[in-house]
Scaffold this motif. Structure first.
Motif, PDB file in Angstrom:
ATOM      1  N   GLU A   1      48.308  27.040 -20.255  1.00 26.28           N
ATOM      2  CA  GLU A   1      47.592  25.775 -20.436  1.00 26.28           C
ATOM      3  C   GLU A   1      46.935  25.681 -21.809  1.00 26.28           C
ATOM      4  O   GLU A   1      47.009  24.652 -22.470  1.00 26.28           O
ATOM      5  N   VAL A   2      46.271  26.755 -22.242  1.00 26.31           N
ATOM      6  CA  VAL A   2      45.523  26.661 -23.495  1.00 26.31           C
ATOM      7  C   VAL A   2      46.426  26.481 -24.708  1.00 26.31           C
ATOM      8  O   VAL A   2      45.996  25.996 -25.739  1.00 26.31           O
ATOM      9  N   LYS A   3      47.685  26.846 -24.572  1.00 22.22           N
ATOM     10  CA  LYS A   3      48.598  26.638 -25.696  1.00 22.22           C
ATOM     11  C   LYS A   3      48.800  25.140 -25.955  1.00 22.22           C
ATOM     12  O   LYS A   3      49.101  24.747 -27.074  1.00 22.22           O
ATOM     13  N   GLN A   4      48.648  24.346 -24.910  1.00 21.45           N
ATOM     14  CA  GLN A   4      48.836  22.898 -25.028  1.00 21.45           C
ATOM     15  C   GLN A   4      50.123  22.538 -25.750  1.00 21.45           C
ATOM     16  O   GLN A   4      50.136  21.692 -26.648  1.00 21.45           O
ATOM     17  N   ARG A   5      51.186  23.213 -25.373  1.00 23.71           N
ATOM     18  CA  ARG A   5      52.475  22.860 -25.971  1.00 23.71           C
ATOM     19  C   ARG A   5      52.897  21.479 -25.483  1.00 23.71           C
ATOM     20  O   ARG A   5      52.551  21.083 -24.378  1.00 23.71           O
TER      21      ARG A   5
END
Ligand code: UDP
Ligand code: MG
Length: 313
Positions: A300-304
């Protein structure tokens, strides 16, 4: 006519810079003459905080060939993957198509024309793929091959024997620039972009001069980064191991009880064995389970970008 930018990350490359510049300028001139790229196509050298005269040489090349050679100076050394990203993102606003290549000319500049042809045939990404690795040391060859195997085992899509010699269309670089992650492993990210891709094949040569800027330590770091940035499989392995141990605990329990009732055990052995197996399994299972959530958070934190729309009719 499409304007080509050749992006070259350089770290302490004073021995090869002039040679690389000349070779790439010749390639550009040839392609311009054949009418395959625009007249104002150029080379973009990215100086990755070199401690030698690399930047002075880039400035010199620029003053000699102001239209053909451009340079970007990074404020410090950030490493190959970041330097290349900086170059690609800078180049995308100045060109229609980019090609990234190392400064040491290990990758064959002769296939650049083929890359451009495949770009004109409708491919947004064209991978340069090494046919074989005769010029690499035995050590580098085997470790690299083990790495590609491990990557595919971990479920990471990469192009076998492709490093960072690659053509990307403007829209491919634009999509790539939406990936805001800091742990970069470019060749793992390319397949996520989508679009039609193709490959060209070449024999990797020796470095024209200077020595490798990728010592074993940096190589290992890149390899680990490649796996950990794209796969949460190692966490699932822990969970799986927990499940196996719990199952083994059941077998151990049966064995312990049988031994207990047939009578030839020391006092306290049965309860001890049961506790060790069940608690061990339970702990691994719990760690694996918590890991699953951490894996989700990580993704989630990668927000790809979740998708890339190519066309709407
Ligand atoms: N490079 C860079 N920053 C670094 C290390 C390397 O920009 O911190 C560049 C280097 O100048 C070269 C490319 O990355 O253009 C690949 O490095 P090298 O050829 O030394 O790696 P190898 O081919 O030995 O794996
Ligand atoms: Mg090299």
């Amino acid at each position: 006519m499409d304007k080509l930018a050749i992006v070259v990350p350089c770290y302490n490359e004073e021995e090869v810079l002039k040679i690389a510049s000349k070779a790439l300028r010749e390639v550009l001139a040839d392609l311009v003459q054949k009418g395959k790229i625009a007249e104002d196509s150029f080379i973009l050298f990215v100086n990755d905080g070199s401690r030698d005269r690399t930047w002075e040489l880039i400035e010199e090349e620029h003053s000699m060939y102001p239209a053909r050679v451009h340079g970007v100076k990074l404020a410090g050394n950030v490493g190959h993957q970041f330097a290349l990203t900086a170059g690609l993102i800078t180049a995308k606003d100045m060109s229609d198509v980019t090609i990234s290549i190392d400064a040491d000319l290990q990758d064959d500049v002769a296939v650049i024309e083929e890359m451009i042809d495949k770009f004109h045939a409708g491919n947004d990404i064209v991978y340069g793929v090494r046919r074989e690795r005769r010029t690499d040391t035995f050590f580098k060859r085997t470790t690299a091959q083990a790495f590609y195997r491990l990557m595919s085992l971990m479920g990471v899509k990469t192009v076998y024997n492709h490093a960072d010699f690659r053509l990307m269309s403007k829209r491919a670089v634009e999509e790539f620039s939406k990936y805001k992650e800091t742990n970069l492993f470019l060749r793992g990210m390319m397949p996520l972009i989508g679009y039609q891709t193709d490959s060209v094949y070449y024999d990797r040569k020796e470095r024209v001069a200077g020595e490798s800027k990728y010592p074993f330590k940096k190589m290992m770091a890149l390899a680990f980064n490649g796996i950990s940035s794209f796969s949460v499989k190692p966490i699932s392995l822990i969970l799986g191991m927990g499940l196996i141990i719990i199952f083994a605990a059941v077998l151990a329990a049966i064995y312990a009880f049988v031994s207990y009732f047939t009578g030839h055990v020391v006092q306290g052995w049965t309860s001890m064995i049961l506790s060790i197996w069940f608690l061990g399994g339970l702990q691994l299972l719990a760690i694996g389970l918590v890991g699953q959530y951490i894996g989700k958070i990580y993704i989630e934190v990668k927000q790809r970008p979740r998708y890339n729309i190519e066309k709407v009719v």
